[in-house]
Each structure stands twice: as C-alpha cells, then as structure tokens.
Design a protein around this motif. Structure first.
Motif, PDB file in Angstrom:
ATOM      1  N   GLY A  24       0.769  -1.227   0.000  1.00 31.72           N
ATOM      2  CA  GLY A  24       0.000   0.000   0.000  1.00 31.72           C
ATOM      3  C   GLY A  24       0.804   1.281   0.000  1.00 31.72           C
ATOM      4  N   LYS A  25       2.119   1.161  -0.131  1.00 31.35           N
ATOM      5  CA  LYS A  25       2.984   2.341  -0.065  1.00 31.35           C
ATOM      6  C   LYS A  25       3.923   2.411  -1.263  1.00 31.35           C
ATOM      7  CE  LYS A  25       1.554   3.708   3.959  1.00 31.35           C
ATOM      8  NZ  LYS A  25       0.688   4.862   4.038  1.00 31.35           N
ATOM      9  N   VAL A  26       4.150   3.638  -1.707  1.00 32.04           N
ATOM     10  CA  VAL A  26       5.118   3.899  -2.758  1.00 32.04           C
ATOM     11  C   VAL A  26       6.509   3.813  -2.142  1.00 32.04           C
ATOM     12  CG1 VAL A  26       5.996   5.644  -4.359  1.00 32.04           C
ATOM     13  CG2 VAL A  26       3.525   5.351  -4.056  1.00 32.04           C
ATOM     14  N   GLN A  27       7.377   3.037  -2.774  1.00 30.14           N
ATOM     15  CA  GLN A  27       8.752   2.859  -2.312  1.00 30.14           C
ATOM     16  C   GLN A  27       9.683   3.711  -3.179  1.00 30.14           C
ATOM     17  OE1 GLN A  27       9.096   0.637   0.391  1.00 30.14           O
ATOM     18  NE2 GLN A  27       6.874   0.706   0.197  1.00 30.14           N
ATOM     19  N   GLN A  28      10.602   4.393  -2.553  1.00 25.20           N
ATOM     20  CA  GLN A  28      11.558   5.236  -3.285  1.00 25.20           C
ATOM     21  C   GLN A  28      12.661   4.343  -3.856  1.00 25.20           C
ATOM     22  OE1 GLN A  28      10.860   8.506  -3.711  1.00 25.20           O
ATOM     23  NE2 GLN A  28       9.006   8.031  -2.574  1.00 25.20           N
ATOM     24  N   THR A  29      12.462   3.920  -5.093  1.00 26.48           N
ATOM     25  CA  THR A  29      13.397   2.999  -5.736  1.00 26.48           C
ATOM     26  C   THR A  29      13.796   3.526  -7.109  1.00 26.48           C
ATOM     27  OG1 THR A  29      11.681   1.726  -6.856  1.00 26.48           O
ATOM     28  CG2 THR A  29      12.251   1.033  -4.606  1.00 26.48           C
ATOM     29  N   ALA A  30      14.818   2.904  -7.677  1.00 24.08           N
ATOM     30  CA  ALA A  30      15.234   3.248  -9.035  1.00 24.08           C
ATOM     31  C   ALA A  30      14.093   2.984 -10.020  1.00 24.08           C
ATOM     32  CB  ALA A  30      16.481   2.458  -9.421  1.00 24.08           C
ATOM     33  N   ALA A  31      13.306   1.958  -9.767  1.00 28.10           N
ATOM     34  CA  ALA A  31      12.173   1.652 -10.642  1.00 28.10           C
ATOM     35  C   ALA A  31      11.150   2.786 -10.626  1.00 28.10           C
ATOM     36  CB  ALA A  31      11.523   0.333 -10.228  1.00 28.10           C
ATOM     37  N   LEU A  32      10.945   3.395  -9.473  1.00 27.10           N
ATOM     38  CA  LEU A  32      10.035   4.543  -9.389  1.00 27.10           C
ATOM     39  C   LEU A  32      10.590   5.721 -10.175  1.00 27.10           C
ATOM     40  CD1 LEU A  32       7.544   6.033  -8.335  1.00 27.10           C
ATOM     41  CD2 LEU A  32       8.869   6.581  -6.274  1.00 27.10           C
ATOM     42  N   VAL A  33      11.875   5.975 -10.045  1.00 30.10           N
ATOM     43  CA  VAL A  33      12.514   7.060 -10.801  1.00 30.10           C
ATOM     44  C   VAL A  33      12.346   6.819 -12.300  1.00 30.10           C
ATOM     45  CG1 VAL A  33      14.709   8.199 -11.326  1.00 30.10           C
ATOM     46  CG2 VAL A  33      14.129   7.624  -8.960  1.00 30.10           C
ATOM     47  N   ASP A  34      12.559   5.598 -12.741  1.00 34.24           N
ATOM     48  CA  ASP A  34      12.385   5.263 -14.157  1.00 34.24           C
ATOM     49  C   ASP A  34      10.943   5.491 -14.598  1.00 34.24           C
ATOM     50  OD1 ASP A  34      15.047   4.553 -14.352  1.00 34.24           O
ATOM     51  OD2 ASP A  34      14.651   2.388 -14.239  1.00 34.24           O
ATOM     52  N   TRP A  35       9.991   5.032 -13.792  1.00 33.74           N
ATOM     53  CA  TRP A  35       8.580   5.204 -14.122  1.00 33.74           C
ATOM     54  C   TRP A  35       8.238   6.696 -14.188  1.00 33.74           C
ATOM     55  CZ3 TRP A  35       4.300   7.558 -12.155  1.00 33.74           C
ATOM     56  CH2 TRP A  35       3.075   7.196 -12.704  1.00 33.74           C
ATOM     57  N   ALA A  36       8.663   7.460 -13.203  1.00 30.49           N
ATOM     58  CA  ALA A  36       8.373   8.889 -13.170  1.00 30.49           C
ATOM     59  C   ALA A  36       8.990   9.601 -14.375  1.00 30.49           C
ATOM     60  CB  ALA A  36       8.870   9.500 -11.860  1.00 30.49           C
ATOM     61  N   SER A  37      10.193   9.229 -14.734  1.00 23.31           N
ATOM     62  CA  SER A  37      10.852   9.842 -15.890  1.00 23.31           C
ATOM     63  C   SER A  37      10.069   9.586 -17.176  1.00 23.31           C
ATOM     64  CB  SER A  37      12.272   9.305 -16.046  1.00 23.31           C
ATOM     65  OG  SER A  37      13.073   9.734 -14.974  1.00 23.31           O
ATOM     66  N   SER A  38       9.542   8.399 -17.305  1.00 22.48           N
ATOM     67  CA  SER A  38       8.804   8.070 -18.524  1.00 22.48           C
ATOM     68  C   SER A  38       7.389   8.650 -18.521  1.00 22.48           C
ATOM     69  CB  SER A  38       8.764   6.561 -18.741  1.00 22.48           C
ATOM     70  OG  SER A  38       7.985   5.930 -17.755  1.00 22.48           O
ATOM     71  N   HIS A  39       6.947   9.176 -17.380  1.00 26.44           N
ATOM     72  CA  HIS A  39       5.608   9.768 -17.277  1.00 26.44           C
ATOM     73  C   HIS A  39       5.659  11.264 -16.948  1.00 26.44           C
ATOM     74  CE1 HIS A  39       4.654   5.521 -16.950  1.00 26.44           C
ATOM     75  NE2 HIS A  39       3.451   5.853 -17.365  1.00 26.44           N
ATOM     76  N   THR A  42       2.948  13.263 -18.471  1.00 32.18           N
ATOM     77  CA  THR A  42       1.592  12.745 -18.286  1.00 32.18           C
ATOM     78  C   THR A  42       0.821  13.676 -17.369  1.00 32.18           C
ATOM     79  OG1 THR A  42       2.397  10.484 -18.563  1.00 32.18           O
ATOM     80  CG2 THR A  42       0.251  10.744 -17.517  1.00 32.18           C
ATOM     81  N   ASN A  43      -0.425  13.942 -17.713  1.00 30.16           N
ATOM     82  CA  ASN A  43      -1.267  14.825 -16.923  1.00 30.16           C
ATOM     83  C   ASN A  43      -1.924  14.054 -15.786  1.00 30.16           C
ATOM     84  OD1 ASN A  43      -3.842  16.257 -16.189  1.00 30.16           O
ATOM     85  ND2 ASN A  43      -2.963  17.742 -17.601  1.00 30.16           N
ATOM     86  N   PHE A  44      -1.757  14.564 -14.593  1.00 39.94           N
ATOM     87  CA  PHE A  44      -2.390  14.008 -13.403  1.00 39.94           C
ATOM     88  C   PHE A  44      -3.135  15.138 -12.707  1.00 39.94           C
ATOM     89  CE2 PHE A  44       1.225  11.187 -14.085  1.00 39.94           C
ATOM     90  CZ  PHE A  44       0.648   9.936 -13.950  1.00 39.94           C
ATOM     91  N   SER A  45      -4.438  15.056 -12.696  1.00 38.75           N
ATOM     92  CA  SER A  45      -5.267  16.039 -11.999  1.00 38.75           C
ATOM     93  C   SER A  45      -4.950  17.477 -12.421  1.00 38.75           C
ATOM     94  CB  SER A  45      -5.122  15.860 -10.489  1.00 38.75           C
ATOM     95  OG  SER A  45      -6.236  16.363  -9.808  1.00 38.75           O
ATOM     96  N   GLY A  46      -4.795  17.669 -13.731  1.00 37.63           N
ATOM     97  CA  GLY A  46      -4.639  19.007 -14.279  1.00 37.63           C
ATOM     98  C   GLY A  46      -3.224  19.534 -14.433  1.00 37.63           C
ATOM     99  N   LYS A  47      -2.231  18.753 -14.021  1.00 37.43           N
ATOM    100  CA  LYS A  47      -0.830  19.174 -14.143  1.00 37.43           C
ATOM    101  C   LYS A  47       0.002  17.987 -14.601  1.00 37.43           C
ATOM    102  CE  LYS A  47      -1.251  21.968  -9.980  1.00 37.43           C
ATOM    103  NZ  LYS A  47      -0.715  22.187  -8.634  1.00 37.43           N
ATOM    104  N   THR A  48       1.092  18.274 -15.288  1.00 39.21           N
ATOM    105  CA  THR A  48       1.988  17.175 -15.638  1.00 39.21           C
ATOM    106  C   THR A  48       2.706  16.695 -14.383  1.00 39.21           C
ATOM    107  OG1 THR A  48       3.906  18.569 -16.103  1.00 39.21           O
ATOM    108  CG2 THR A  48       2.402  18.095 -17.960  1.00 39.21           C
TER     109      THR A  48
END
Length: 67
Positions: A24-39, A42-48
């Motif tokens: 249930g929690k977001v983990q601060q990992t390299a995989a998260l950084v990769d995902w965030a970089s590729s998104h 992407t618009n989330f609730s009115g902002k990229t």
C-alpha cells in the motif's frame, strides 16, 4: 506518488502492478525514478507529473498533498 494513489489520481491497481509499490505504499526505488521519468509529461489532476514534482521540490520539506 503516494498522494496520487491515496486520492485515486493514479489507480491503486495501476500502482500495484509496479515493483515500487508494496504493502500500500510507494517505495523510493530506481524503478520509481524510471517510471516517473517516462511519465513526466503525463497529466495528473490538471498538471503534468513534472509540474507536480517541481512544486513539491520547491515546497520541501513543508509540501503537503493538496488533493
């Protein structure tokens, strides 16, 4: 990202399909950084995602999820 999951901006089912989301929690990992970089554009609730990250960085350490 935890803010997005908590407020259904990013579907929990989508988060659960990634290794950076556990118990249930977001983990601060390299995989998260990769995902965030590729998104970044992407618009989330009115902002990229990049704008959200910039606002959170500028408000650190006092930034709170506004959703």
């Amino acid at each position: 990202m935890q803010c997005f999951v908590d407020h259904n901006v990013l579907a929990r089912s989508e988060a659960e399909s990634h290794s950076w989301f556990k118990n249930g929690k977001v983990q601060q990992t390299a995989a998260l950084v990769d995902w965030a970089s590729s998104h970044a554009e992407t618009n989330f609730s009115g902002k990229t995602l990049q704008v959200w990250e910039d606002e959170a960085t500028a408000g650190w350490p006092g930034w709170r999820c506004p959703l």
